[in-house]
Design a protein around this motif. Structure first.
Motif, PDB file in Angstrom:
ATOM      1  N   SER A 131     -13.535  24.733   3.729  1.00 41.56           N
ATOM      2  CA  SER A 131     -14.425  24.811   4.896  1.00 41.56           C
ATOM      3  C   SER A 131     -15.610  25.725   4.610  1.00 41.56           C
ATOM      4  O   SER A 131     -16.746  25.421   4.986  1.00 41.56           O
ATOM      5  CB  SER A 131     -13.665  25.299   6.124  1.00 41.56           C
ATOM      6  OG  SER A 131     -12.712  24.329   6.507  1.00 41.56           O
ATOM      7  N   ALA A 132     -15.355  26.833   3.918  1.00 36.42           N
ATOM      8  CA  ALA A 132     -16.448  27.732   3.544  1.00 36.42           C
ATOM      9  C   ALA A 132     -17.378  27.060   2.541  1.00 36.42           C
ATOM     10  O   ALA A 132     -18.604  27.233   2.602  1.00 36.42           O
ATOM     11  CB  ALA A 132     -15.890  29.030   2.965  1.00 36.42           C
ATOM     12  N   ASP A 133     -16.799  26.275   1.626  1.00 35.21           N
ATOM     13  CA  ASP A 133     -17.619  25.545   0.657  1.00 35.21           C
ATOM     14  C   ASP A 133     -18.491  24.512   1.357  1.00 35.21           C
ATOM     15  O   ASP A 133     -19.652  24.311   0.988  1.00 35.21           O
ATOM     16  CB  ASP A 133     -16.743  24.863  -0.397  1.00 35.21           C
ATOM     17  CG  ASP A 133     -16.047  25.866  -1.318  1.00 35.21           C
ATOM     18  OD1 ASP A 133     -16.496  27.031  -1.398  1.00 35.21           O
ATOM     19  OD2 ASP A 133     -15.051  25.467  -1.953  1.00 35.21           O
ATOM     20  N   VAL A 134     -17.935  23.848   2.360  1.00 33.69           N
ATOM     21  CA  VAL A 134     -18.712  22.875   3.136  1.00 33.69           C
ATOM     22  C   VAL A 134     -19.873  23.570   3.834  1.00 33.69           C
ATOM     23  O   VAL A 134     -21.006  23.069   3.828  1.00 33.69           O
ATOM     24  CB  VAL A 134     -17.821  22.122   4.151  1.00 33.69           C
ATOM     25  CG1 VAL A 134     -18.652  21.340   5.157  1.00 33.69           C
ATOM     26  CG2 VAL A 134     -16.854  21.193   3.421  1.00 33.69           C
ATOM     27  N   GLU A 135     -19.609  24.730   4.408  1.00 35.27           N
ATOM     28  CA  GLU A 135     -20.675  25.475   5.083  1.00 35.27           C
ATOM     29  C   GLU A 135     -21.764  25.902   4.098  1.00 35.27           C
ATOM     30  O   GLU A 135     -22.950  25.825   4.406  1.00 35.27           O
ATOM     31  CB  GLU A 135     -20.097  26.693   5.817  1.00 35.27           C
ATOM     32  CG  GLU A 135     -19.264  26.326   7.014  1.00 35.27           C
ATOM     33  CD  GLU A 135     -19.995  25.431   8.007  1.00 35.27           C
ATOM     34  OE1 GLU A 135     -21.164  25.713   8.329  1.00 35.27           O
ATOM     35  OE2 GLU A 135     -19.398  24.436   8.454  1.00 35.27           O
ATOM     36  N   ARG A 136     -21.359  26.334   2.908  1.00 39.20           N
ATOM     37  CA  ARG A 136     -22.328  26.724   1.880  1.00 39.20           C
ATOM     38  C   ARG A 136     -23.193  25.539   1.493  1.00 39.20           C
ATOM     39  O   ARG A 136     -24.425  25.634   1.429  1.00 39.20           O
ATOM     40  CB  ARG A 136     -21.601  27.277   0.663  1.00 39.20           C
ATOM     41  CG  ARG A 136     -22.518  27.693  -0.485  1.00 39.20           C
ATOM     42  CD  ARG A 136     -21.738  28.144  -1.710  1.00 39.20           C
ATOM     43  NE  ARG A 136     -20.685  27.238  -2.130  1.00 39.20           N
ATOM     44  CZ  ARG A 136     -20.891  26.103  -2.822  1.00 39.20           C
ATOM     45  NH1 ARG A 136     -22.102  25.735  -3.147  1.00 39.20           N
ATOM     46  NH2 ARG A 136     -19.870  25.343  -3.175  1.00 39.20           N
ATOM     47  N   LEU A 137     -22.560  24.386   1.270  1.00 40.52           N
ATOM     48  CA  LEU A 137     -23.314  23.179   0.922  1.00 40.52           C
ATOM     49  C   LEU A 137     -24.223  22.734   2.055  1.00 40.52           C
ATOM     50  O   LEU A 137     -25.327  22.247   1.810  1.00 40.52           O
ATOM     51  CB  LEU A 137     -22.360  22.041   0.559  1.00 40.52           C
ATOM     52  CG  LEU A 137     -21.865  22.031  -0.876  1.00 40.52           C
ATOM     53  CD1 LEU A 137     -20.826  20.937  -1.069  1.00 40.52           C
ATOM     54  CD2 LEU A 137     -23.010  21.849  -1.844  1.00 40.52           C
ATOM     55  N   THR A 138     -23.767  22.892   3.276  1.00 39.16           N
ATOM     56  CA  THR A 138     -24.594  22.533   4.428  1.00 39.16           C
ATOM     57  C   THR A 138     -25.884  23.347   4.411  1.00 39.16           C
ATOM     58  O   THR A 138     -26.971  22.804   4.630  1.00 39.16           O
ATOM     59  CB  THR A 138     -23.814  22.734   5.736  1.00 39.16           C
ATOM     60  OG1 THR A 138     -22.667  21.871   5.714  1.00 39.16           O
ATOM     61  CG2 THR A 138     -24.668  22.414   6.948  1.00 39.16           C
ATOM     62  N   GLY A 139     -25.769  24.620   4.118  1.00 39.83           N
ATOM     63  CA  GLY A 139     -26.959  25.462   4.017  1.00 39.83           C
ATOM     64  C   GLY A 139     -27.885  25.002   2.903  1.00 39.83           C
ATOM     65  O   GLY A 139     -29.109  24.957   3.072  1.00 39.83           O
TER      66      GLY A 139
END
Length: 131
Positions: free
Chosen positions: A23-31
Motif C-alpha cells: 500500500s505504501a508502494d502504491v502511494e509512492r507510485l501514485t505520487g
C-alpha cells in the motif's frame, strides 16, 4: 548462523524494521505518476494493485498504460495476470494467448495460463505450460 542473525538484528535495530508494504508502494507510485505519468509506472502500479486484489483499479491502470503507449506485450501480460487472479478465465486466456502469439514468454504468464487451463479442466494443455 541463527545466533549471528539474531545478534545483527539486536545490534542494528534500524535494519530489522518491517517494510511498510504494498500500500505504501502504491502511494509512492501514485505520487510519481502525478508528477510524471508514464506507461511503465502505470503497469508497475497495476501489478501492485493486482497483488492487493484491487482488480478494478489495476485494470484502470492497464488502460492508462495502454493509452500512454505501453507495448502490447506488456499491457496484455498484466491484463492477463489480473484476469487470471480475479477468476475471469476467458479474458485471462484471451490476453495471455495474445501475449504468447506475439512471441513473448514469461514464467508468470506460463504459470497463470496453466492455472487457468487447469481450473477449466484442460489438464493436458495446462501440463504443457508447466514443462
Amino acid at each position: 548462523m541463527r545466533a549471528v542473525l539474531l545478534w545483527v538484528c539486536l545490534s542494528l535495530p534500524g535494519l530489522a524494521h518491517a517494510h511498510p508494504g504494498l500500500s505504501a508502494d502504491v502511494e509512492r507510485l501514485t505520487g510519481q505518476l502525478e508528477a510524471s505519468p508514464s506507461a511503465p509506472l502505470f503497469l508497475q502500479r497495476a501489478a501492485m494493485l493486482r497483488q492487493l486484489e484491487r482488480f478494478d483499479d489495476a485494470v484502470a491502470d492497464v488502460e492508462r498504460a495502454r493509452a500512454a503507449g505501453a507495448a502490447t506485450a506488456d499491457w496484455r501480460l498484466e491484463r492477463g495476470l489480473i484476469d487470471a487472479a480475479r477468476g475471469n478465465r476467458r479474458a485471462a486466456l484471451e490476453h495471455l494467448d495474445a501475449y504468447f502469439a506475439a512471441g513473448w514468454a514469461s514464467t508468470a504468464a506460463l504459470d497463470a495460463r496453466a492455472a487457468v487451463l487447469a481450473e477449466s479442466g484442460r489438464l493436458d494443455e495446462a501440463a504443457l505450460d508447466l514443462k
